[in-house]
Structure formats: structure tokens, C-alpha cells
Design a protein around this motif. Structure first.
Motif, short mmCIF file in Angstrom:
data_model
loop_
_atom_site.label_atom_id
_atom_site.label_comp_id
_atom_site.label_asym_id
_atom_site.label_seq_id
_atom_site.Cartn_x
_atom_site.Cartn_y
_atom_site.Cartn_z
N SER A 38 61.95 28.89 58.73
CA SER A 38 63.02 29.39 59.58
C SER A 38 64.38 28.96 59.05
CB SER A 38 62.85 28.86 61.01
OG SER A 38 63.12 27.47 61.06
N LEU A 39 65.42 29.40 59.72
CA LEU A 39 66.78 28.94 59.39
C LEU A 39 66.91 27.44 59.55
CD1 LEU A 39 68.91 31.66 61.25
CD2 LEU A 39 68.46 31.53 58.79
N ILE A 40 66.07 26.83 60.39
CA ILE A 40 66.10 25.39 60.61
C ILE A 40 65.18 24.67 59.63
CG2 ILE A 40 65.70 23.54 62.28
CD1 ILE A 40 68.07 25.34 62.99
N ASP A 41 63.98 25.18 59.45
CA ASP A 41 62.97 24.59 58.56
C ASP A 41 62.83 25.45 57.31
OD1 ASP A 41 60.86 23.38 57.32
OD2 ASP A 41 59.35 24.01 58.79
N ARG A 42 63.49 25.03 56.24
CA ARG A 42 63.55 25.85 55.02
C ARG A 42 62.67 25.29 53.90
NH1 ARG A 42 68.40 24.86 57.13
NH2 ARG A 42 69.01 23.37 55.51
N ARG A 43 61.74 24.41 54.22
CA ARG A 43 60.90 23.78 53.19
C ARG A 43 60.14 24.81 52.36
NH1 ARG A 43 57.22 20.10 56.80
NH2 ARG A 43 57.40 22.01 58.04
N ASP A 103 66.09 18.38 66.04
CA ASP A 103 66.55 16.98 66.01
C ASP A 103 66.49 16.42 64.59
OD1 ASP A 103 66.86 17.15 68.74
OD2 ASP A 103 64.96 16.13 69.20
N THR A 104 65.40 16.70 63.88
CA THR A 104 65.22 16.15 62.54
C THR A 104 66.16 16.79 61.53
OG1 THR A 104 62.90 15.73 63.08
CG2 THR A 104 63.49 15.69 60.75
N ALA A 105 66.53 18.05 61.76
CA ALA A 105 67.43 18.75 60.84
C ALA A 105 68.89 18.38 61.02
CB ALA A 105 67.27 20.26 61.01
N GLY A 106 69.18 17.50 61.96
CA GLY A 106 70.56 17.07 62.13
C GLY A 106 71.04 17.01 63.56
N GLY A 107 70.26 17.56 64.49
CA GLY A 107 70.62 17.47 65.89
C GLY A 107 71.24 18.74 66.44
N TRP A 108 71.62 18.65 67.69
CA TRP A 108 72.07 19.83 68.44
C TRP A 108 73.33 20.44 67.85
CZ3 TRP A 108 69.07 22.42 71.54
CH2 TRP A 108 69.63 23.38 72.40
N ALA A 109 74.28 19.63 67.43
CA ALA A 109 75.54 20.17 66.89
C ALA A 109 75.30 20.93 65.60
CB ALA A 109 76.54 19.03 66.67
N VAL A 110 74.46 20.40 64.74
CA VAL A 110 74.13 21.10 63.48
C VAL A 110 73.42 22.41 63.78
CG1 VAL A 110 72.71 20.99 61.41
CG2 VAL A 110 74.11 19.03 62.08
#
Length: 487
Positions: free
Chosen positions: A177-182, A235-242
Motif C-alpha cells: 500500500s501507500l503506507i506499506d511499500r516493502r 504507527d510504525t510508518a511514522g504515526g498519524w501526522a505522517v
């Protein structure tokens, strides 16, 4: 308008938007069961709209049974929907009977003679029986009981190992996804090289990648399993603001093209060349979003769009590890959170036994024919020190795994070393020295990369040498030493 289609394997045409039925388990989690005929009605409505490919698993509540009721409505050769399912056994001995019972249960619940795509998940690669399971499933594929064979939540190294050991893999289902790009990294590179296709789940992050959450405060509680899982990714990708930064970029692109944020999120994943399809949740009897989902095929992301997303990604942190690691090691980004208790409950493939007459000394055997013949143990623990013998890619008594592939053999060997250390009460984090012996020094890089995947954070002392002709088809041999912290 119907979803675009693609060929996943010879004779297997699928929709590029697959309906995922994991939410059946969420709906049924308190004991209520969906009426299978009513569930089949809902699936048939999806199928008539062109969303005729369904993905489920042995543990998705009654999803297989519901789909079986749907498939009964289609006589042979009448455009029957496509059904993917998964078999996710607990690690243990994968005998012919065990594997066949698992597969036959999938056939019975679906009411079919052949599973269109059967996907296999394995909890810990320290237990090598996953290769036994795949070889038996390969045999069942050749018998016609399995149409195509897939994996789910396999990292690039173990997908490569399966392929190198002769398993015909059509697909690997992973988070993307846009959040999980592994999955855009090593896994995509391997898939493009080998022809394996990716099935991407979590593309909408359980609904977090939608206008609904734009500019909203971080939720204090989350009621359903799906969003609980993907909130951990956020949360792991940087949190709510990211996350809000990425969501805002996707929203600006969506407004530009007159589509939804979800369309942008799906389009970005579908544009990756190894991706065959994305999997979108089908919450039976509730919001279906079919018309909106079809808009993913009405536009294309341009260079400015990609730059905008890349700029938003730059503020985020990479999800640690490779695909599937969330099920096998911290930070355990799953619906249930920390899986340590589950993994610790899985029996070790090896058994530590006391050395007669030697206090504080234990040893393990891997069951190869060479150990009793030559008089040695796979590993020995004396006090706080664990010594692992030179280890080759020997499966069971004497089978060489992945002949000719040094990198795949190194992956198998390091799993075997990890299992030996675990059985003696240690962890790979306790390793202080490794030694690598290569048949061909030219193979240093794939072996080094395998070593790096296991030890990039541990950084033990290491020696690598060309040893010349190793016995048999073995390309590499590795030994290790671990020191445990004093009790």
C-alpha cells in the motif's frame, strides 16, 4: 464497465480487483454465522458486476462454505467465479496424509474438484517442514486437485528458496500500500525475474486510505480487526501526522483526476509491474463501493502525481523487514498484535538432550545421516556458549535443497542454524561469530545478502572463504557461535 482482467497462470483469468472475504471472520467473531445462501446472494451480485474473483482462507469464518454455495449455482463451463483460498497449518510434521487432509478440506468446503488457486502460509521458517508441504501440494497440483499454487506472506528470500527447490509458484499474496511499500523492493525484483505475480492486500489499509479520515484526529479506539491491524502499520510508518501527509497527497491527486482517494491508492499499487491484482474487502450486506472501485481503471497517474506521493513518502519510516515479517518477528503488525506467545508455543523442530556425564552441556541433532556416521552434533551448548557445526542445506536425512543456488541454500542453512540455537535456549541475536565456506567465490554476493538479512542488526564477527569442492551439490556451508547473556 467491468474490472480489467489478467492471466495469473495458464488457464486462470482473474479480475484485477479481487474481492477479499477476510471480513466474514470479523462479522462472525462473536459466534453468529452468516446464512450461506444469503452470503452467496451477496457474492453473486459482485460476480454479475464483473467482480468474479474471490479470496478467502481456512480461518476466514465460513467464507469457504459461503463461496461453495455460490459455486454450486454455476454449472461446469458456465462462467463460474474464481475462488482463491489459503491453507495456514500450524508448523509440525507435514506428512503426505497431513497435507492431503488440509487440501481436501478446502475442496470439500468449496464443493469443487479443483481449487483454482491454493495459497500456503507458514508461521516460522525455522521449522523446515514447509518445504515438505509445498512438495506434496505440487504433487496434488500435478494430479489436478490444485489449479495453481500460491504463497501468502512469504518474503523474497523464501520465495526464492521455494522456486530454487523446484516448486511452481504462480503468486505471492502480501501487504502492499501507500503506507506499506516493502513489496516494491526485493520481492518485486524477484517476481519480475521469475514471473511470479503479486496479489496485494491491505491496499486501502482497512479503509484508512479514504476521504473519511482526511484531517481527522487520531482514533482512541478501533472496533474491528482490519483497522486495528492497519493502524499498527500507520504507527510504525511514522504515526498519524505522517499518514495524514500521505493521505493529503493522495487526496490532491484524487481531486485532480475526479476520482476517490481509494482509487488513487489502488492505482498506485496496480501500476507496479509485478502486481496482478489488489484485494478489496467485501463486507457482505454492507457498503460495497463497486461503482467507485471501477474508477481505478479510468485514469492514470502521471509524473507529477508520483512526485507528489514520493515527497509524502519521504517523511515516513520504512516498515521494518521484508513482506510477511509482521507474522514472524516484532513489531508484529497483525490484527491481534504481539504474536510472541503464539510463536513460542510452536514446538521446535529439534530437541535438546543432555550430554551424559557432562553437567550444563546439551546438544541437538538435525537428523541428517552424516551426524551419527561422522560422530558429531548439529549444535552443542556448554554453559552460556552455543556452537553450531558447519551446516549445509540438507533437508531431512540427506536431500540437498536448491541444488546449484548458493543464495537459496544460505537462506535454508541460516534457518537451520536459527532452529538449532533456539532449541538450545538462544536466539540469532546471541550469535557472535559466523564462518562461511563457499564452493565458488563468485557466489559471495547472494550468500552475503542472505547472511545480511539475518544479521544486519546483530553484526557478528564473520569470515568467508572459498573452500573449493564441497561434497555433493552443496554450494555453501556455514557455522556459527552464540554467547548467551549470563543468567
Amino acid at each position: 464497465m467491468h474490472p480489467q482482467r489478467t492471466s495469473l497462470a495458464p488457464g486462470l483469468s482473474i479480475s484485477r480487483l479481487v474481492c477479499g472475504l477476510w471480513q466474514v471472520a470479523d462479522i462472525e467473531k462473536h459466534g453468529a454465522t452468516i446464512d450461506p445462501e444469503q452470503g452467496a446472494d451477496a457474492l453473486q451480485a459482485y460476480s454479475k458486476a464483473g467482480f468474479d474473483t474471490f479470496d478467502m482462507a481456512d480461518h476466514y469464518g465460513s467464507a469457504e462454505i459461503i463461496t461453495g454455495h455460490l459455486l454450486k449455482r454455476y454449472p461446469a463451463g458456465s462462467g463460474r467465479p474464481v475462488a482463491f483460498t489459503k491453507w495456514c497449518p500450524e508448523p509440525g510434521s507435514m506428512t503426505r496424509d497431513v497435507v492431503r487432509r488440509g487440501v481436501e478440506e478446502r475442496l470439500a468446503r468449496l464443493g469443487v474438484d479443483t481449487v483454482d488457486l491454493l495459497q500456503f502460509h507458514w508461521w516460522t521458517f525455522e521449522h523446515p517442514a514447509w518445504l515438505d508441504a509445498l512438495h506434496e501440494m505440487q504433487a496434488m497440483k500435478e494430479e489436478g486437485l490444485i489449479g495453481a499454487l500460491g504463497l501468502t506472506n512469504f518474503d523474497a528470500a523464501h520465495l526464492n528458496l521455494a522456486l530454487a527447490d523446484g516448486i511452481e509458484i504462480a503468486s505471492n499474496q502480501v501487504s502492499f500500500s501507500l503506507i506499506d511499500r516493502r513489496a516494491a523492493g526485493d520481492l518485486t525484483s524477484l517476481c519480475l525475474k521469475t514471473g511470479v505475480k503479486l496479489l496485494a492486500y491491505g491496499t486501502l489499509c482497512g479503509g484508512f486510505l479514504s476521504e473519511k479520515w482526511l484531517g481527522q484526529p487520531e482514533p482512541a479506539t478501533i472496533p474491528d480487526w482490519s483497522r486495528s491491524k492497519y493502524k499498527r502499520f500507520i504507527d510504525t510508518a511514522g504515526g498519524w501526522a505522517v499518514y495524514q501527509g500521505i493521505l493529503n497527497a493522495a487526496s490532491e491527486i484524487a481531486r485532480k483526476h475526479g476520482v476517490s482517494v481509494s482509487n488513487v491508492a489502488s492505482r498506485w499499487v496496480l501500476d507496479h509491474p509485478a502486481v496482478a491484482a489488489t484485494i478489496i474487502g467485501a463486507r457482505l450486506g454492507e457498503n460495497q463501493h463497486r461503482d467507485d472501485n471501477l474508477k481505478v481503471f479510468t485514469f492514470a497517474l502521471d509524473e507529477d502525481d508520483r512526485t507528489r506521493l514520493d515527497n509524502a513518502f519521504a517523511a515516513s519510516s520504512h516498515i521494518p523487514g521484508d513482506c510477511g515479517d509482521e507474522y514472524r518477528k516484532p513489531p508484529f503488525l497483525t490484527a491481534s498484535g504481539d504474536l510472541s506467545h503464539h510463536l513460542e508455543a510452536i514446538p521446535s523442530v529439534y530437541k535438546a538432550v543432555p550430554v551424559p556425564g557432562r553437567k550444563n552441556r546439551l546438544r541437538v541433532s538435525s537428523g541428517s545421516i552424516w551426524e551419527p556416521l561422522a560422530g558429531y552434533s548439529r549444535a552443542v551448548r556448554t554453559g552460556d556458549r552455543i556452537l553450531v557445526s558447519g551446516t549445509t542445506a540438507t533437508h531431512g536425512a540427506d536431500r540437498c535443497v536448491a541444488p546449484g543456488n548458493a543464495g537459496a541454500q544460505a537462506t535454508y542453512i541460516l534457518d537451520k542454524i536459527a532452529a538449532s540455537i533456539t532449541a538450545l535456549g538462544g536466539r540469532m541475536e546471541d550469535v557472535v561469530r559466523t564462518r562461511i565456506y563457499l564452493k565458488d567465490a563468485a557466489q559471495w554476493e547472494p550468500v552475503s545478502r542472505a547472511h545480511g538479512r539475518f544479521f544486519s542488526d546483530v553484526l557478528p564477527a564473520n569470515t568467508m572463504i572459498q573452500a573449493g569442492a564441497l561434497i555433493g551439490d552443496y554450494e555453501v556451508e556455514i557455522e556459527a557461535e552464540a554467547m548467551l547473556d549470563p543468567q
